[in-house]
Motif scaffolding. Structure first.
Motif, PDB file in Angstrom:
ATOM      1  N   GLU A 119       7.873   2.714  -9.633  1.00 30.35           N
ATOM      2  CA  GLU A 119       7.461   2.209  -8.325  1.00 30.35           C
ATOM      3  C   GLU A 119       8.178   0.930  -7.903  1.00 30.35           C
ATOM      4  OE1 GLU A 119       3.395   2.599  -7.124  1.00 30.35           O
ATOM      5  OE2 GLU A 119       2.932   3.964  -8.766  1.00 30.35           O
ATOM      6  N   VAL A 120       9.254   0.576  -8.552  1.00 33.71           N
ATOM      7  CA  VAL A 120      10.071  -0.538  -8.083  1.00 33.71           C
ATOM      8  C   VAL A 120      10.837  -0.082  -6.841  1.00 33.71           C
ATOM      9  CG1 VAL A 120      12.087  -1.967  -8.604  1.00 33.71           C
ATOM     10  CG2 VAL A 120      10.276  -1.702 -10.311  1.00 33.71           C
ATOM     11  N   CYS A 121      10.644  -0.767  -5.749  1.00 28.86           N
ATOM     12  CA  CYS A 121      11.245  -0.397  -4.453  1.00 28.86           C
ATOM     13  C   CYS A 121      10.884   1.028  -4.049  1.00 28.86           C
ATOM     14  CB  CYS A 121      12.762  -0.559  -4.468  1.00 28.86           C
ATOM     15  SG  CYS A 121      13.301  -2.273  -4.563  1.00 28.86           S
ATOM     16  N   ASN A 122       9.756   1.522  -4.537  1.00 28.03           N
ATOM     17  CA  ASN A 122       9.335   2.909  -4.294  1.00 28.03           C
ATOM     18  C   ASN A 122       7.817   2.923  -4.205  1.00 28.03           C
ATOM     19  OD1 ASN A 122       9.341   5.741  -4.115  1.00 28.03           O
ATOM     20  ND2 ASN A 122       9.247   5.957  -6.342  1.00 28.03           N
ATOM     21  N   LYS A 123       7.302   2.785  -2.996  1.00 24.25           N
ATOM     22  CA  LYS A 123       5.858   2.588  -2.790  1.00 24.25           C
ATOM     23  C   LYS A 123       5.125   3.917  -2.909  1.00 24.25           C
ATOM     24  CE  LYS A 123       2.852  -0.175   0.162  1.00 24.25           C
ATOM     25  NZ  LYS A 123       2.812  -1.000   1.384  1.00 24.25           N
ATOM     26  N   VAL A 124       4.507   4.123  -4.074  1.00 25.06           N
ATOM     27  CA  VAL A 124       3.773   5.354  -4.352  1.00 25.06           C
ATOM     28  C   VAL A 124       2.286   5.082  -4.505  1.00 25.06           C
ATOM     29  CG1 VAL A 124       3.512   7.303  -5.935  1.00 25.06           C
ATOM     30  CG2 VAL A 124       5.789   6.374  -5.467  1.00 25.06           C
ATOM     31  N   GLY A 125       1.929   4.057  -5.262  1.00 21.17           N
ATOM     32  CA  GLY A 125       0.521   3.791  -5.540  1.00 21.17           C
ATOM     33  C   GLY A 125       0.280   2.336  -5.881  1.00 21.17           C
ATOM     34  N   GLY A 126      -0.758   2.106  -6.670  1.00 18.21           N
ATOM     35  CA  GLY A 126      -1.192   0.758  -6.970  1.00 18.21           C
ATOM     36  C   GLY A 126      -0.233  -0.058  -7.807  1.00 18.21           C
ATOM     37  N   ILE A 127       0.599   0.606  -8.626  1.00 17.18           N
ATOM     38  CA  ILE A 127       1.531  -0.139  -9.468  1.00 17.18           C
ATOM     39  C   ILE A 127       2.560  -0.868  -8.613  1.00 17.18           C
ATOM     40  CG2 ILE A 127       3.268   0.064 -11.302  1.00 17.18           C
ATOM     41  CD1 ILE A 127       1.624   2.397 -12.409  1.00 17.18           C
ATOM     42  N   GLY A 174     -15.202   2.095   5.362  1.00 19.98           N
ATOM     43  CA  GLY A 174     -14.043   2.864   4.920  1.00 19.98           C
ATOM     44  C   GLY A 174     -13.916   3.010   3.418  1.00 19.98           C
ATOM     45  N   ILE A 175     -13.245   4.088   3.033  1.00 18.01           N
ATOM     46  CA  ILE A 175     -12.798   4.303   1.657  1.00 18.01           C
ATOM     47  C   ILE A 175     -11.340   4.712   1.736  1.00 18.01           C
ATOM     48  CG2 ILE A 175     -13.492   6.753   1.607  1.00 18.01           C
ATOM     49  CD1 ILE A 175     -14.177   6.400  -1.355  1.00 18.01           C
ATOM     50  N   SER A 176     -10.547   4.337   0.727  1.00 18.03           N
ATOM     51  CA  SER A 176      -9.119   4.668   0.746  1.00 18.03           C
ATOM     52  C   SER A 176      -8.624   4.791  -0.690  1.00 18.03           C
ATOM     53  CB  SER A 176      -8.333   3.581   1.491  1.00 18.03           C
ATOM     54  OG  SER A 176      -8.535   2.320   0.857  1.00 18.03           O
ATOM     55  N   GLY A 177      -7.337   5.070  -0.821  1.00 17.65           N
ATOM     56  CA  GLY A 177      -6.745   5.213  -2.142  1.00 17.65           C
ATOM     57  C   GLY A 177      -6.121   6.579  -2.325  1.00 17.65           C
ATOM     58  N   ARG A 178      -5.813   6.909  -3.584  1.00 13.47           N
ATOM     59  CA  ARG A 178      -5.229   8.211  -3.886  1.00 13.47           C
ATOM     60  C   ARG A 178      -6.280   9.308  -3.730  1.00 13.47           C
ATOM     61  NH1 ARG A 178      -1.821   6.390  -8.845  1.00 13.47           N
ATOM     62  NH2 ARG A 178      -3.833   6.448  -9.858  1.00 13.47           N
ATOM     63  N   TYR A 179      -5.788  10.526  -3.501  1.00 20.16           N
ATOM     64  CA  TYR A 179      -6.695  11.668  -3.357  1.00 20.16           C
ATOM     65  C   TYR A 179      -7.111  12.157  -4.748  1.00 20.16           C
ATOM     66  CZ  TYR A 179      -8.706  15.703  -0.902  1.00 20.16           C
ATOM     67  OH  TYR A 179      -9.573  16.629  -0.369  1.00 20.16           O
TER      68      TYR A 179
END
Length: 567
Positions: free
Chosen positions: A18-26, A307-312
């Motif tokens: 996830e460096v320079c790659n916005k996928v999740g919390g990391i 609201g709720i959010s995050g990964r599915y």
């Protein structure tokens, strides 16, 4: 905390998918921590990410072709490493290397065989993202070794830090080929723990009965679990993000982490004063407008927005509980204020609903454009690829939350990434979060929990659970009063009290609908005050401790006869 000078790193390499790659919390962990590390190790920390960008450039990468040009040319000629250098476009702007790895995919079986011989990593049942991740990790190990030797860093304290199972092969590579480098490995969530929870098996009450290797075979997770476990067992310093996950590691990976490194937050970008007020009003206006057009009827301007959010992760993130809490709230006849619940969770979508886009622009609508949103139960903002098999859709319908004009409780499902160009809101997640009145994150499996953390940082009171790392931390540091009276409520949750939890959430939301504007203002301040205790200024010390332990343990290791460990 005192760290001996000889156990202070001169250079740090940190790698993640996830460096320079916005996928999740990391991504949030690394990108917000970068500023604090840059202040301590200015341009002596190098982040390494995958160069997966072909048609479009990473929006978070600022290329600099002149940076380390001689070394990168040497790396390509000597080891076929294609590396781009630049800056990560986040506070602190650390140096970053993006490396290609596809050229190693044709050799994956050879490399897997070598990992089996050296460390006992079982890749025989590998599938899916294991191959790309592991080849990226291998390329990362080669990059670090190449840089280290080219720049003659043998006399310096060097640390190589690898995040998650995806980078496990990198840690093992460095231990074998450059043993003088001190290695760190962080699991943000054990792959097998997440899988046990996601497969509706009771994780917590039975944790000490589980054998990680056996469960990995049963749940078809053998390869990921194996490389994660071997990386954890072989590095100089093993870390995780919370006490909850530390217990998982001890049982399932058979090594207790050396240091707990909780996730901080960099709050410099959060608006203040009149700018905060302006963004809050704009976000609230947008949320209400989209809700109104989605529902097909007017909504009250004073509606409570939750609201709720995050990964599915339907069960792990507590999305099921959120829906049932709104169902229970709807049954509370004494409710005198409308409540609109937003589920902001990316799913598999075709794109924005065309009819909704037209409505938002006050244009005439051909009702045949979309039959999944405005007919029967109108609650979806984007068109799903497979709505009939979607857990959220089916649960909302089962709960009877069909958004009738007279219903006090309504629900809106936003199944798109909120990155500013989703076609409906066209705002990023933070610019919508700021418009909520409160948030709910009733997680079942949540090693840390950036979503409630972000919420309180934006002065949004939040509900979370004792099964969240952030929740456990907040229980110690700030959750002193019942309900949301101190800006956060951490609800006790275990394997068996599902009903009690959603009833308690409904009760807290109901109480919130009765609060005055002055009371809510106090709660928002309390939420922000709690978040101030959880920023990187307070938490970076744990990473400094981990670096010190990695170097200390590497000194001890190097003083002994070297051998590979596949135990």
């Amino acid at each position: 905390m005192q760290i001996e000078t000889r156990f202070t790193p001169d250079y740090i390499f940190e790698s993640s998918w996830e460096v320079c790659n916005k996928v999740g919390g990391i991504y949030t962990v690394l990108s917000t921590r970068a500023n604090s590390l840059q202040k301590i190790h200015k341009d002596q920390i190098f982040f390494i990410g995958p160069d997966i960008w072909k048609d479009n450039e990473s929006p978070w990468f600022k290329a600099d072709d002149s940076m380390f040009a001689e070394w990168r040319d040497y790396a390509f000629k000597s080891q076929n490493l294609e590396i781009r250098a630049g800056r990560w476009d986040v506070p602190g702007e650390p140096i970053v290397f993006l490396v290609k790895f596809e050229q190693f995919l044709s050799r994956q079986n050879e490399l897997y065989a070598r990992m089996w011989q050296d460390y006992g990593v079982d890749s025989i049942a590998a599938y899916g993202d294991y191959h790309e991740s592991t080849m990226f990790a291998y390329a990362t190990g080669m990059l670090i070794e190449n840089f280290y030797r080219f720049h003659h860093l043998e006399s310096f304290n060097v640390i190589a830090h690898f995040n998650e199972w995806m980078l496990g092969a990198g840690a093992l590579y460095i231990k074998k080929y450059v043993p003088k480098i001190a290695t760190m490995f962080t699991t943000h969530a054990t792959s097998i723990g997440r899988s046990i929870a996601g497969n509706n098996l009771p994780l917590y009450g039975h944790l000490h009965e589980y054998n990680g290797d056996q469960m990995a075979r049963e749940l078809n997770m053998a390869a990921k679990h194996s490389i994660e476990k071997k990386a954890a067992l072989n590095v100089d310093c093993f870390t995780t993000v919370s006490d909850i996950t530390a217990e998982e590691c001890a049982q399932l990976l058979q090594r207790r982490p050396d240091v707990i490194t909780p996730n901080g937050f960099e709050k410099d970008f959060i608006p203040k004063g009149s700018k905060y007020t302006s963004k809050h009003k704009n976000a609230r206006k947008t949320l209400l407008e989209v809700a109104e057009k989605t529902l097909g009827h007017p909504v009250h301007r004073d509606a409570l927005l939750v609201g709720i959010s995050g990964r599915y992760e339907y069960k792990n993130k507590g999305i099921d509980l959120f829906i049932d809490s709104l169902r229970h709230l709807k049954a509370m006849k004494e409710l005198t204020r409308d409540v609109i619940g937003f589920i902001m969770v990316p799913a598999w979508i075709k794109g924005p609903r065309k009819d909704l886009q037209l409505r938002l622009n006050n244009l005439p609508v051909d009702e045949s454009l979309n039959k999944t949103g405005i007919v029967d139960c109108p609650f979806v903002t984007h068109e799903l690829m497979d709505p009939h098999h979607d857990n959220v859709i089916n649960h909302i319908k089962h709960a009877g939350l069909c958004n009738e004009p007279n219903d006090r409780v309504k629900i809106i499902f936003v199944p798109s990434y909120l990155n500013g160009d989703d076609g409906i809101f066209n705002l990023d997640y933070y610019d919508l979060l700021i418009g909520l009145d409160m948030s709910v994150f009733p997680s079942y499996y949540e090693p840390w929990g950036y979503t409630p953390h972000e919420s309180v940082a934006f002065s949004i009171p939040t509900i979370t659970t004792t099964l969240s790392g952030f929740g456990v931390w907040a229980k110690k540091k700030g959750d002193r009063k019942p309900g949301l009276n101190d800006g956060v409520e951490v609800i006790y949750r275990n394997d068996d009290n599902y009903t009690e939890v959603y009833e308690e959430i409904a009760s807290i939301i109901y109480d919130y609908t009765l609060k005055s504007a002055e009371q809510i203002s106090i709660l928002k301040k309390s939420a922000a005050e709690l978040s101030n205790k959880a920023d990187w200024a307070h938490f970076i010390k744990y990473y400094r401790e981990a670096y010190g332990k990695a170097l200390h343990n590497s000194y001890i290791r190097l003083s002994k006869p070297y051998k590979l460990s596949s135990e």
